[in-house]
Design a protein around this motif. Structure first.
Motif, short mmCIF file in Angstrom:
data_model
loop_
_atom_site.label_atom_id
_atom_site.label_comp_id
_atom_site.label_asym_id
_atom_site.label_seq_id
_atom_site.Cartn_x
_atom_site.Cartn_y
_atom_site.Cartn_z
N ARG A 1 0.80 -1.23 0.00
CA ARG A 1 0.00 0.00 0.00
C ARG A 1 0.84 1.29 0.00
O ARG A 1 0.34 2.35 0.33
N ALA A 2 2.10 1.20 -0.39
CA ALA A 2 2.94 2.39 -0.50
C ALA A 2 2.46 3.23 -1.69
O ALA A 2 2.00 2.69 -2.70
N LEU A 3 2.56 4.54 -1.58
CA LEU A 3 2.16 5.43 -2.66
C LEU A 3 3.13 5.29 -3.83
O LEU A 3 4.33 5.48 -3.67
N LEU A 4 2.60 4.93 -5.00
CA LEU A 4 3.44 4.80 -6.20
C LEU A 4 3.49 6.12 -6.96
O LEU A 4 4.54 6.59 -7.35
N PHE A 5 2.32 6.73 -7.20
CA PHE A 5 2.23 8.03 -7.87
C PHE A 5 0.83 8.58 -7.73
O PHE A 5 -0.08 7.89 -7.29
N ARG A 6 0.67 9.84 -8.11
CA ARG A 6 -0.64 10.49 -8.15
C ARG A 6 -0.95 10.81 -9.59
O ARG A 6 -0.08 11.23 -10.34
N ALA A 7 -2.21 10.61 -9.97
CA ALA A 7 -2.60 10.86 -11.36
C ALA A 7 -4.00 11.44 -11.43
O ALA A 7 -4.83 11.17 -10.56
N ARG A 8 -4.24 12.20 -12.45
CA ARG A 8 -5.60 12.70 -12.70
C ARG A 8 -6.42 11.59 -13.32
O ARG A 8 -5.88 10.63 -13.86
N GLN A 9 -7.73 11.74 -13.26
CA GLN A 9 -8.63 10.75 -13.85
C GLN A 9 -8.37 10.66 -15.36
O GLN A 9 -8.16 11.68 -16.02
N ASN A 10 -8.33 9.45 -15.89
CA ASN A 10 -8.08 9.16 -17.31
C ASN A 10 -6.68 9.56 -17.76
O ASN A 10 -6.44 9.78 -18.94
N ALA A 11 -5.73 9.70 -16.84
CA ALA A 11 -4.36 10.08 -17.20
C ALA A 11 -3.60 8.90 -17.78
O ALA A 11 -2.67 9.08 -18.57
N ILE A 12 -3.96 7.67 -17.40
CA ILE A 12 -3.28 6.49 -17.90
C ILE A 12 -3.95 6.06 -19.20
O ILE A 12 -5.13 5.70 -19.21
N ALA A 13 -3.21 6.10 -20.31
CA ALA A 13 -3.79 5.78 -21.61
C ALA A 13 -3.58 4.32 -21.99
O ALA A 13 -4.29 3.80 -22.83
#
Length: 62
Positions: free
Chosen positions: A10-22
């Motif tokens: 459960r370590a934080l990997l990254f933060r992203a906005r919604q639909n940022a991963i294509a």
């Protein structure tokens, strides 16, 4: 922003906005070394929608 965390520790990997991963991505956790596989929530459609076909009488059957 959405927090993306490791599936094992459960370590934080990254933060992203919604639909940022294509597309599909793999990221290795810096804490436990687990390889995390991530996919977008809603995959993009590769083909356009088909138009509805109707006969002269208005029926949708061929």
């Amino acid at each position: 922003m959405r927090n993306v965390r490791c599936g094992s520790c459960r370590a934080l990997l990254f933060r992203a906005r919604q639909n940022a991963i294509a597309g599909d991505i793999e990221i290795k956790c810096r804490r436990c070394g687990t390889l995390n596989h991530l996919r977008p929530y809603e995959p993009f459609s590769d083909r356009p929608e088909r138009p509805k076909r109707t006969n002269a009488c208005g029926s949708s059957f061929p």
